[in-house]
Scaffold this motif. Structure first.
Motif, PDB file in Angstrom:
ATOM      1  N   TRP A 134      58.290  74.765  44.274  1.00  0.00           N
ATOM      2  CA  TRP A 134      57.233  75.651  44.781  1.00  0.00           C
ATOM      3  C   TRP A 134      55.883  75.286  44.159  1.00  0.00           C
ATOM      4  O   TRP A 134      54.869  75.194  44.850  1.00  0.00           O
ATOM      5  N   CYS A 135      55.878  75.065  42.852  1.00  0.00           N
ATOM      6  CA  CYS A 135      54.633  74.711  42.169  1.00  0.00           C
ATOM      7  C   CYS A 135      54.130  73.330  42.595  1.00  0.00           C
ATOM      8  O   CYS A 135      52.926  73.122  42.786  1.00  0.00           O
ATOM      9  N   ALA A 136      55.062  72.376  42.750  1.00  0.00           N
ATOM     10  CA  ALA A 136      54.662  71.018  43.132  1.00  0.00           C
ATOM     11  C   ALA A 136      54.040  70.997  44.520  1.00  0.00           C
ATOM     12  O   ALA A 136      53.122  70.204  44.794  1.00  0.00           O
ATOM     13  N   ARG A 141      49.753  69.698  44.167  1.00  0.00           N
ATOM     14  CA  ARG A 141      50.192  68.304  44.258  1.00  0.00           C
ATOM     15  C   ARG A 141      49.327  67.369  43.434  1.00  0.00           C
ATOM     16  O   ARG A 141      49.792  66.343  42.955  1.00  0.00           O
ATOM     17  N   ARG A 142      48.078  67.699  43.289  1.00  0.00           N
ATOM     18  CA  ARG A 142      47.166  66.792  42.600  1.00  0.00           C
ATOM     19  C   ARG A 142      47.156  67.006  41.088  1.00  0.00           C
ATOM     20  O   ARG A 142      46.544  66.245  40.353  1.00  0.00           O
ATOM     21  N   ARG A 143      47.791  68.048  40.634  1.00  0.00           N
ATOM     22  CA  ARG A 143      47.804  68.355  39.201  1.00  0.00           C
ATOM     23  C   ARG A 143      49.174  68.029  38.623  1.00  0.00           C
ATOM     24  O   ARG A 143      50.042  68.883  38.533  1.00  0.00           O
TER      25      ARG A 143
END
Length: 343
Positions: free
Chosen positions: A272-274, A278-280
């Protein structure tokens, strides 16, 4: 079952016979309920066979992992016509794959289990290093009463990894000697940068190879990927509860299931976080220690206590000391024999 009691050779022959029966049934019956009904006695036998080892918790636990956990799931998948077992395999590769925590490499299966020119996935240097680590740990265990609880648990974690990553390559080496190429079972799990990578691509890959077709794929197809992940971790947790029962001969307390459910939920949260950031990406130098600390911390909390409580820690340490004494004695006898022959 009395004939099998505490006899590794007899149990090995019985498991091999059960595997040959499963292969014969699968060549005559199509996947489905008739094949499942014919294979259920094999699954039941694999579920109870570790209990015949009444004199050793370690052997009982290893047998539970080999037979009740992995082999029974492989046979159940065979009933549905899914891998890693294939009735078209010759008898020896079929028995090897069914009874042991290994998976044939794809090119080996395609070639009818003939020898491959690929290099083996194991390393004598790596195996020797793990033997040295286990030997050093067994010496340190003599001072266990002076060590902090978390230090002892960390040592047990290193011991478990070295033991599994030594045992499974040795099995793969035996398969290579018989002309079979095996897929690797560990891929340096201490380098994982996420829990998904740790569990799915680095740690005990034979379990992932069984859980994916048995649980994740069917549940994910019906309820979504997140449900498939949680279901796979739940089944893994339940099977680890069974292994602890075999190892300690005590009823389950639910901590193993809680450990794997927690990790399954965290893997879903990672996805979920990814998807949203995506850029972090967390640098590897930070991500890898975080994964190691989280796995170790939750293992200290939930994974090791069911094994260590009520005298289980002392029993396992005594058995490992006996194993070390046996191998030291065998090595001394071998050295004396070689020395006497050379003179």
């Amino acid at each position: 079952m009395e004939l099998l009691r505490n006899s590794i050779p007899t149990v090995s022959l019985a498991v091999a016979a059960a595997a040959l029966y499963a292969r014969a049934v699968s060549t005559r019956l199509r996947p489905g309920l008739p094949r499942l009904a014919a294979l259920l006695p094999v699954v039941a036998f694999l579920a109870v066979v570790p209990l015949v080892f009444t004199s050793s918790a370690i052997v009982r636990g290893v047998a539970g992992f080999f037979f009740t956990w992995l082999a029974a799931f492989k046979v159940a998948l065979l009933a549905a016509g899914r891998g890693p077992l294939d009735p078209a395999l010759p008898a020896l590769p079929f028995i090897f794959t069914a009874a042991l925590p290994v998976k044939l490499a794809r090119r080996t299966v395609a070639a009818g289990a003939t020898a491959s020119k690929a290099k083996p996935s194991y390393s004598l240097v790596s195996c020797a290093a793990k033997v040295a680590v286990i030997a050093a740990l067994l010496r340190v265990y003599q001072f266990n009463h002076r060590l902090h609880l978390y230090v002892r648990l960390a040592l047990y974690g290193v011991h478990a990894y070295c033991f599994l990553d030594l045992l499974l390559p040795c099995i793969a080496a035996a398969g290579a000697a018989l002309g079979m190429e095996m897929e690797p079972q560990f891929n340096r799990p201490y380098l994982a940068t996420s829990l998904r990578e740790f569990w799915g691509r680095r740690w005990n890959l034979m379990v992932s190879a069984v859980l994916r077709p048995a649980v994740y794929d069917p549940v994910g197809a019906r309820a979504g990927n997140a449900a498939g992940v949680v279901a796979a971790f739940l089944v893994s947790g339940l099977m680890h509860e069974v292994l602890v029962c075999y190892l300690t001969m005590r009823p389950p307390m639910g901590e193993m299931a809680a450990f794997f459910l927690l990790h399954g939920a965290c893997c879903v949260a990672e996805v979920w976080c990814a998807q949203r950031w995506r850029r972090r990406r967390t640098p590897r130098a930070v991500a890898t220690p975080l994964v190691v600390v989280f796995v170790a911390g939750t293992a200290f909390w939930l994974l090791f206590p069911p094994i260590c409580r009520d005298g289980g820690e002392e029993v396992l340490l005594e058995e490992w000391a006996a194993v070390a004494t046996f191998f030291v004695g065998a090595g001394q006898k071998l050295f004396r024999y070689i020395y006497s022959r050379s003179c």
